[in-house]
Design an enzyme around this catalytic site. Sequence first.
Site, PDB file in Angstrom:
ATOM      1  N   LEU A 144       0.825  -1.206   0.000  1.00 16.32           N
ATOM      2  CA  LEU A 144       0.000   0.000   0.000  1.00 16.32           C
ATOM      3  C   LEU A 144       0.863   1.261   0.000  1.00 16.32           C
ATOM      4  O   LEU A 144       1.899   1.303   0.673  1.00 16.32           O
ATOM      5  CB  LEU A 144      -0.876  -0.018   1.257  1.00 16.32           C
ATOM      6  CG  LEU A 144      -1.678   1.241   1.517  1.00 16.32           C
ATOM      7  CD1 LEU A 144      -3.144   0.958   1.282  1.00 16.32           C
ATOM      8  CD2 LEU A 144      -1.442   1.731   2.920  1.00 16.32           C
ATOM      9  N   HIS A 145       0.442   2.256  -0.747  1.00 17.72           N
ATOM     10  CA  HIS A 145       1.109   3.560  -0.730  1.00 17.72           C
ATOM     11  C   HIS A 145       0.114   4.616  -1.190  1.00 17.72           C
ATOM     12  O   HIS A 145      -0.679   4.391  -2.084  1.00 17.72           O
ATOM     13  CB  HIS A 145       2.372   3.565  -1.599  1.00 17.72           C
ATOM     14  CG  HIS A 145       2.160   3.075  -2.995  1.00 17.72           C
ATOM     15  ND1 HIS A 145       1.987   1.729  -3.301  1.00 17.72           N
ATOM     16  CD2 HIS A 145       2.090   3.732  -4.173  1.00 17.72           C
ATOM     17  CE1 HIS A 145       1.834   1.593  -4.606  1.00 17.72           C
ATOM     18  NE2 HIS A 145       1.881   2.793  -5.164  1.00 17.72           N
TER      19      HIS A 145
END
Length: 186
Positions: A144-145
Amino acid sequence: MLQCMTTDPEQQNGVGVQDAFQRLWTPHRMAYIQGENKPTGPEAGDGCPFCGIPEMSDQDGLIVARGRHVYAVLNLYPYNGGHLMVVPYRHVADYTDLDAGETVELAEFTKSAMVALRKASGAHGFNIGMNQGSAAGAGIAAHLHQHIVPRWGGDTNFMPVVGHTRVLPQLLADTRQMLADAWPQG
């Protein structure tokens, strides 16, 4: 480097087809297109760059700020100058899998990124978001980012609209230092 295709067949040497377009060659983008530094699988040990970046120095990793649960890093393939990402240290793919501390710090770092970008570059607005899963456009879906992309009035000119090319006025190392200096303390 901006190069114009010549209309003189003697000078073409089979390099391209004669037309009226000018071309901006960006061969460094080929690394992104070919998936250089992309993970080979979904696990943290499968070459995930977001797992390796925190082990680098801030300068080498382009890290702007470090927190307890997340860090802010410049995007190697930015949409605009100052394009940051907030990334959890933990290798997690889905937003719903973040724990409470990670969720709060990700939100706080997003706010801090906005403050730093306004202070350092006078950003007029932002595109903020995350692509969840490869079907949604995530380049690295396994980690995730969140993207924070600064925007300015008139920044969508002919280059990205017609030429599908971004012009970045500053080296990433210089942008990293500028934003690290502007990052809110406390």
